[in-house]
Write a protein that holds these residues in place. Structure first.
Motif, PDB file in Angstrom:
ATOM      1  N   ASN A  72      -6.365  -2.623  -5.416  1.00  0.00           N
ATOM      2  CA  ASN A  72      -6.772  -3.085  -4.086  1.00  0.00           C
ATOM      3  C   ASN A  72      -7.909  -4.084  -4.256  1.00  0.00           C
ATOM      4  N   GLN A  73      -7.606  -5.366  -4.073  1.00  0.00           N
ATOM      5  CA  GLN A  73      -8.591  -6.409  -4.343  1.00  0.00           C
ATOM      6  C   GLN A  73      -9.765  -6.388  -3.367  1.00  0.00           C
ATOM      7  N   ARG A  74      -9.507  -6.056  -2.116  1.00  0.00           N
ATOM      8  CA  ARG A  74     -10.604  -5.976  -1.147  1.00  0.00           C
ATOM      9  C   ARG A  74     -11.542  -4.831  -1.505  1.00  0.00           C
ATOM     10  N   LEU A  75     -10.980  -3.723  -1.931  1.00  0.00           N
ATOM     11  CA  LEU A  75     -11.801  -2.600  -2.372  1.00  0.00           C
ATOM     12  C   LEU A  75     -12.653  -3.020  -3.566  1.00  0.00           C
ATOM     13  N   GLY A 112      -6.252   5.987  -5.869  1.00  0.00           N
ATOM     14  CA  GLY A 112      -5.291   4.913  -6.117  1.00  0.00           C
ATOM     15  C   GLY A 112      -5.074   4.625  -7.588  1.00  0.00           C
TER      16      GLY A 112
END
Length: 256
Positions: A161-164, A112
């Motif tokens: 990707n904030q959760r990642l 990403g």
């Protein structure tokens, strides 16, 4: 005893609130102990009592319990009813689980982040990973782990990707303790070869598949190195497991 309080600003009203000194000192004790535990200056499995902690850090019972509750919530200390507390042990399963998740997440982050990274920023962090301080191995490992964490988090953040990011941040925090035990007890500084440099090249060029592959290989290599050192350290530390807190833990302030 009249409890001292420190002023704190209310976000809603602007009024000044008072924070009990026991809370402030408890939080300071928590931060101090957590650093010592994560760096394995207090070894996994070490047992201690509230009284030992209060004496060593020069704090009162309220502050002591605040610090212990936070450490228990973090999962680095466990309560043993009628027997005090124990620093959570590290097992081979911990290494397997942490690195199994890193093997899934880090290639995703690299893929990403391809074409979206700041080369100069990553190169500064990569150089920081290679700095060799003229100090003891423990401090060298601390410095390496902080720089290494920043390098990997910069890639995850570039992926957007904030959760990642949140999940990987927690894994890297857990890995810090594994590496500190494995390499610190063995007195060896980790060696990352040229994986970071190659990863930067692929990320900057936008080669998503190649970056993901380098990230996967890098995690696998570091997993194998860490597992070897952790197994050796567990064998050694089991023979000399301390009872009571390490005398290197700094005091948090003179509360009585």
């Amino acid at each position: 005893m009249t409890e001292e309080r420190a002023p704190s600003q209310s976000s809603r009203t602007g009024a000044v609130l008072e924070v009990p000194s026991s809370t402030l000192k408890g939080n300071q004790a928590y931060e101090s102990l957590r650093r010592e535990i994560v760096s394995c200056r207090i070894l996994p499995g070490t047992r201690f009592t509230e009284a030992e902690l209060m004496e060593r850090l020069d704090i009162g019972k309220a502050s002591c319990r605040i610090a212990l509750q936070r450490l228990i919530q973090d999962g680095v200390v466990a309560s043993m009813p009628r027997h005090g507390y124990r620093v959570t042990p590290i097992t081979v399963k911990d290494v397997e689980e942490v690195f199994a998740l890193r093997l899934v997440l880090e290639p995703v982050a690299a893929r990403g982040a391809a074409g979206r990274v700041n080369r100069a920023h990553l190169e500064r962090l990569e150089q920081a990973c290679r700095v060799k301080l003229t100090t003891d191995v423990g401090n060298q490992i601390d410095f390496f782990l902080e720089a290494n964490r920043s390098f990997h988090m910069a890639i995850a953040e570039a992926a957007g990707n904030q959760r990642l990011c949140r999940t990987l941040s927690g894994l890297l925090d857990e890995m810090t303790r594994l590496v500190a035990l494995g390499f610190g007890v063995q007195g060896i500084r980790p060696n990352i070869d040229n994986d970071h440099t190659l990863l930067i090249e692929h990320l900057v060029a936008g080669h998503a598949d190649a970056a993901a592959e380098v990230a996967r290989r890098h995690v696998e290599t570091f997993r194998d190195m860490t597992m070897e050192k952790v197994v050796a350290s567990l064998r050694e530390s089991a023979a000399v497991l301390p009872v009571g807190l390490s005398q290197t833990v700094p005091a948090a302030g003179g509360e009585r």
